[in-house]
Design a protein around this motif. Structure first.
Motif, short mmCIF file in Angstrom:
data_model
loop_
_atom_site.label_atom_id
_atom_site.label_comp_id
_atom_site.label_asym_id
_atom_site.label_seq_id
_atom_site.Cartn_x
_atom_site.Cartn_y
_atom_site.Cartn_z
N ALA A 41 -5.48 3.98 -9.20
CA ALA A 41 -6.86 3.99 -9.69
C ALA A 41 -7.48 5.34 -9.34
CB ALA A 41 -7.65 2.85 -9.05
N PRO A 42 -8.56 5.70 -10.03
CA PRO A 42 -9.21 6.98 -9.73
C PRO A 42 -9.98 6.94 -8.41
CG PRO A 42 -10.43 5.82 -11.41
CD PRO A 42 -9.19 5.01 -11.16
N ASP A 43 -9.27 6.62 -7.36
CA ASP A 43 -9.85 6.49 -6.03
C ASP A 43 -8.82 6.98 -5.02
OD1 ASP A 43 -10.27 5.15 -3.39
OD2 ASP A 43 -12.03 4.33 -4.39
N ASP A 44 -9.15 8.02 -4.30
CA ASP A 44 -8.20 8.65 -3.40
C ASP A 44 -7.70 7.68 -2.33
OD1 ASP A 44 -6.80 11.06 -2.48
OD2 ASP A 44 -8.09 10.90 -0.72
N GLN A 45 -8.59 6.85 -1.77
CA GLN A 45 -8.20 5.91 -0.73
C GLN A 45 -7.30 4.81 -1.29
OE1 GLN A 45 -8.90 6.42 2.57
NE2 GLN A 45 -7.40 4.79 2.81
N TYR A 46 -7.60 4.35 -2.50
CA TYR A 46 -6.77 3.32 -3.15
C TYR A 46 -5.36 3.85 -3.36
CZ TYR A 46 -5.21 -0.11 -6.61
OH TYR A 46 -4.50 -1.07 -7.28
N ILE A 47 -5.25 5.09 -3.82
CA ILE A 47 -3.94 5.71 -4.04
C ILE A 47 -3.17 5.80 -2.73
CG2 ILE A 47 -2.77 7.84 -4.70
CD1 ILE A 47 -5.01 8.29 -6.75
N LYS A 48 -3.83 6.27 -1.70
CA LYS A 48 -3.16 6.42 -0.39
C LYS A 48 -2.69 5.07 0.15
CE LYS A 48 -5.50 10.65 1.15
NZ LYS A 48 -6.48 11.25 2.09
N ASP A 49 -3.53 4.04 0.02
CA ASP A 49 -3.16 2.71 0.51
C ASP A 49 -1.95 2.16 -0.23
OD1 ASP A 49 -5.24 2.81 2.28
OD2 ASP A 49 -6.60 1.56 1.10
N ASN A 50 -1.94 2.28 -1.56
CA ASN A 50 -0.82 1.77 -2.34
C ASN A 50 0.48 2.53 -2.04
OD1 ASN A 50 -2.07 -0.33 -3.67
ND2 ASN A 50 -1.43 0.34 -5.70
N ILE A 51 0.37 3.85 -1.96
CA ILE A 51 1.55 4.67 -1.67
C ILE A 51 2.08 4.35 -0.28
CG2 ILE A 51 2.39 7.01 -1.31
CD1 ILE A 51 1.99 6.31 -4.23
N GLU A 52 1.17 4.20 0.68
CA GLU A 52 1.60 3.89 2.06
C GLU A 52 2.36 2.56 2.12
OE1 GLU A 52 -0.34 3.19 6.52
OE2 GLU A 52 -1.59 3.89 4.87
N LYS A 53 1.87 1.55 1.41
CA LYS A 53 2.56 0.25 1.38
C LYS A 53 3.93 0.38 0.72
CE LYS A 53 -1.72 -2.45 1.09
NZ LYS A 53 -2.57 -3.26 0.19
N SER A 54 4.00 1.17 -0.36
CA SER A 54 5.26 1.30 -1.09
C SER A 54 6.31 2.05 -0.27
CB SER A 54 5.03 2.02 -2.42
OG SER A 54 4.74 3.39 -2.22
N LEU A 55 5.88 3.00 0.57
CA LEU A 55 6.84 3.81 1.32
C LEU A 55 7.52 3.03 2.45
CD1 LEU A 55 5.07 7.30 1.47
CD2 LEU A 55 6.81 6.47 -0.12
N TYR A 56 6.98 1.88 2.81
CA TYR A 56 7.67 1.02 3.78
C TYR A 56 8.90 0.36 3.15
CZ TYR A 56 3.92 1.20 7.28
OH TYR A 56 3.03 1.60 8.25
N LEU A 57 8.96 0.36 1.83
CA LEU A 57 10.03 -0.34 1.12
C LEU A 57 11.17 0.57 0.69
CD1 LEU A 57 7.71 -2.41 -1.27
CD2 LEU A 57 8.34 -2.92 1.10
N ILE A 58 11.08 1.87 0.98
CA ILE A 58 12.04 2.83 0.44
C ILE A 58 12.33 3.91 1.49
CG2 ILE A 58 10.30 4.35 -0.57
CD1 ILE A 58 12.14 4.56 -3.05
N ASP A 59 13.45 4.60 1.31
CA ASP A 59 13.80 5.69 2.23
C ASP A 59 13.01 6.94 1.85
OD1 ASP A 59 15.03 6.63 -0.04
OD2 ASP A 59 17.05 6.74 0.80
N ASP A 60 13.42 8.10 2.36
CA ASP A 60 12.63 9.33 2.16
C ASP A 60 12.61 9.82 0.72
OD1 ASP A 60 15.27 10.06 2.11
OD2 ASP A 60 15.05 11.81 3.39
N THR A 61 13.42 9.24 -0.17
CA THR A 61 13.36 9.65 -1.58
C THR A 61 12.02 9.28 -2.21
OG1 THR A 61 14.52 7.60 -2.20
CG2 THR A 61 15.86 9.58 -1.95
N GLY A 62 11.41 8.20 -1.72
CA GLY A 62 10.09 7.82 -2.20
C GLY A 62 9.04 8.83 -1.75
#
Length: 204
Positions: free
Chosen positions: A85-106
């Motif tokens: 979404a056009p919200d910097d905090q929303y982007i950071k929160d979603n990306i942070e959650k997704s990076l727990y599910l993947i190795d450093d390629t994410g």
């Protein structure tokens, strides 16, 4: 004759005692086995809170559910990573959650998009990005996956639809609150993210 009668009674008593002991031992072992089975079955019953309401659910064999969990993990990662979404905090929160599910390629792909200014463009253009899943192919023997979906970028002036084809591997890890499926995606890469359509929006 008396001695013979006494010996016969002793043999009978001995046989009866051994039989009674064997039956008692069998009943005790059967009782333990039955109790263990009941406890084992009861542990499969869990109460899960659904909007504050306890719901009884049953656990099933983990191996039977594993392919479903692999597919769910792949879908969850892509949904978190590409729903923006056009919200910097929303982007950071979603990306942070997704990076727990993947190795450093994410993390590398996130850094690459950030350096290209992708996220800043979304915010400045007030764009919304969503992803829909077409299919997910899981190869349990080779521990590989392929994801097929579409990425939709909804801007004020246009709706852009892009193909999203990615692939990678997966590995079993310890379950945690941040990774409840206990699956780590590895060696992830985007194979095709080409544009399918670009439909302008007309204002009247």
């Amino acid at each position: 004759m008396l001695i013979k009668s006494i010996e016969e009674k002793i043999r009978i008593n001995k046989a009866v005692s051994i039989t009674a002991l064997t039956v008692s031992l069998f009943m005790v072992l059967a009782g333990f086995g039955f109790a263990y089975q009941l406890i084992k079955e009861s542990r499969k019953s869990l109460y899960v809170l659904d909007n504050g309401v306890p719901v009884l659910v049953k656990q099933t064999d983990e191996l039977l559910n594993r392919p479903v969990e692999y597919r769910s993990q792949v879908e969850l990662f892509h949904r978190l990573f590409f729903t923006l979404a056009p919200d910097d905090q929303y982007i950071k929160d979603n990306i942070e959650k997704s990076l727990y599910l993947i190795d450093d390629t994410g993390k590398k792909e996130y850094t690459n998009l950030r350096e290209k200014g992708f996220y800043n463009q979304l915010i400045s253009s007030n764009s919304m990005v969503t992803v829909t899943t077409d299919s997910i192919q899981i190869n349990s023997n080779e521990r590989k996956f392929m994801y097929f979906g579409k990425q939709m970028i909804n801007r004020k002036t246009a709706l852009i639809v892009r193909k999203l084809f990615t692939e990678g591997r997966f590995e079993d890890i310890v379950r945690s609150p941040n990774n409840p499926h206990g699956v780590l995606l590895k060696d992830w890469r985007i194979i095709d993210n080409s544009e399918i359509s670009n439909q302008p929006k007309f204002s009247y």
